[in-house]
Design an enzyme around this catalytic site. Structure first.
Site, PDB file in Angstrom:
ATOM      1  N   PHE A  22       0.863  -1.179   0.000  1.00 21.63           N
ATOM      2  CA  PHE A  22       0.000   0.000   0.000  1.00 21.63           C
ATOM      3  C   PHE A  22       0.900   1.229   0.000  1.00 21.63           C
ATOM      4  CE2 PHE A  22      -3.201   2.981   1.584  1.00 21.63           C
ATOM      5  CZ  PHE A  22      -4.297   2.574   0.844  1.00 21.63           C
ATOM      6  N   ALA A  56       0.794  -1.936   5.972  1.00 21.50           N
ATOM      7  CA  ALA A  56       1.518  -1.819   7.234  1.00 21.50           C
ATOM      8  C   ALA A  56       0.957  -2.744   8.313  1.00 21.50           C
ATOM      9  CB  ALA A  56       1.484  -0.367   7.712  1.00 21.50           C
ATOM     10  N   PHE A  57      -0.349  -2.925   8.335  1.00 16.07           N
ATOM     11  CA  PHE A  57      -0.974  -3.722   9.389  1.00 16.07           C
ATOM     12  C   PHE A  57      -0.479  -5.167   9.394  1.00 16.07           C
ATOM     13  CE2 PHE A  57      -4.482  -5.682  11.745  1.00 16.07           C
ATOM     14  CZ  PHE A  57      -4.624  -4.775  12.777  1.00 16.07           C
ATOM     15  N   GLU A  58      -0.068  -5.672   8.245  1.00 11.89           N
ATOM     16  CA  GLU A  58       0.390  -7.059   8.135  1.00 11.89           C
ATOM     17  C   GLU A  58       1.872  -7.231   8.485  1.00 11.89           C
ATOM     18  OE1 GLU A  58      -3.288  -6.378   6.216  1.00 11.89           O
ATOM     19  OE2 GLU A  58      -1.387  -5.425   5.670  1.00 11.89           O
ATOM     20  N   ALA A  80       4.386   3.236   4.288  1.00 11.19           N
ATOM     21  CA  ALA A  80       3.835   4.560   4.562  1.00 11.19           C
ATOM     22  C   ALA A  80       2.355   4.453   4.890  1.00 11.19           C
ATOM     23  CB  ALA A  80       4.032   5.475   3.361  1.00 11.19           C
ATOM     24  N   ILE A  82      -0.534   7.184   5.389  1.00  6.16           N
ATOM     25  CA  ILE A  82      -0.781   8.607   5.162  1.00  6.16           C
ATOM     26  C   ILE A  82      -2.182   8.953   5.663  1.00  6.16           C
ATOM     27  CG2 ILE A  82      -0.935  10.428   3.414  1.00  6.16           C
ATOM     28  CD1 ILE A  82       1.058   8.645   1.743  1.00  6.16           C
ATOM     29  N   HIS A  88      -9.153   5.722  10.766  1.00  9.05           N
ATOM     30  CA  HIS A  88      -8.433   4.501  10.385  1.00  9.05           C
ATOM     31  C   HIS A  88      -6.922   4.679  10.548  1.00  9.05           C
ATOM     32  CE1 HIS A  88      -7.743   0.751   8.219  1.00  9.05           C
ATOM     33  NE2 HIS A  88      -6.857   1.389   7.460  1.00  9.05           N
TER      34      HIS A  88
END
Length: 153
Positions: A22, A56-58, A80, A82, A88
């Site tokens: 992402f 990023a969450f993973e 990143a 943003i 969220h």
């Protein structure tokens, strides 16, 4: 008195890099910076593994998998997040930073936080190598220093 400092000589170190897909155009620049940092300090290209994750969450899950492996001396997470118009952003930033910190504490290996958390795209671009340095490069150098410091203690 003994003073310990991690050396910035990286020959023989094996590192894992995790990059969020992402905002990939930022992640790719951070990856370029990290690879440059590792190469400049003596890490062989064959000793660098790169894992792409959706976002990023993973990252904490794959960071834990890499850090638990005896194959790696250090892991860095790059990407990143943003800020948008919803909350969220706050949840993702909080959980990712806590998750990555926990991996390092649980495994005893350096896991560097190179996830940009910015208010806008311009700030992310600046921190990915155009104006304010490259956070990927900084994380690579930090990972080298920490891996060597851990070996020294």
């Amino acid at each position: 008195m003994n003073i310990f400092e991690g050396k910035l000589i990286a020959e023989g170190l094996k590192v894992g890099i995790i990059v969020g897909r992402f905002n990939e155009f930022i992640g790719s620049k951070l990856l370029d910076g990290a690879l440059d940092g590792f190469k400049r300090h003596g890490v062989n290209v064959e000793d660098i593994d790169v894992a792409w994750v959706p976002g990023a969450f993973e990252m904490p899950l794959i960071a834990k998998k890499m850090a638990k492996s005896p194959k790696y001396d250090a892991v860095i997470c790059l990407g990143a997040v943003i800020k948008g118009s919803t909350s969220h952003y706050d949840y993702v930033c909080s959980e990712v930073s806590k998750g990555i910190a926990n991996v390092s504490l649980e495994t005893g290996k350096p896991v560097m936080f190179g996830v940009l958390t910015t208010n806008n795209i311009e700030q992310a671009i600046e921190r990915a190598g155009t104006k304010a340095g490259n956070k990927g490069y900084e994380c690579a150098v930090g990972a080298i220093e920490m891996a060597n410091l851990i070996k020294e203690l």
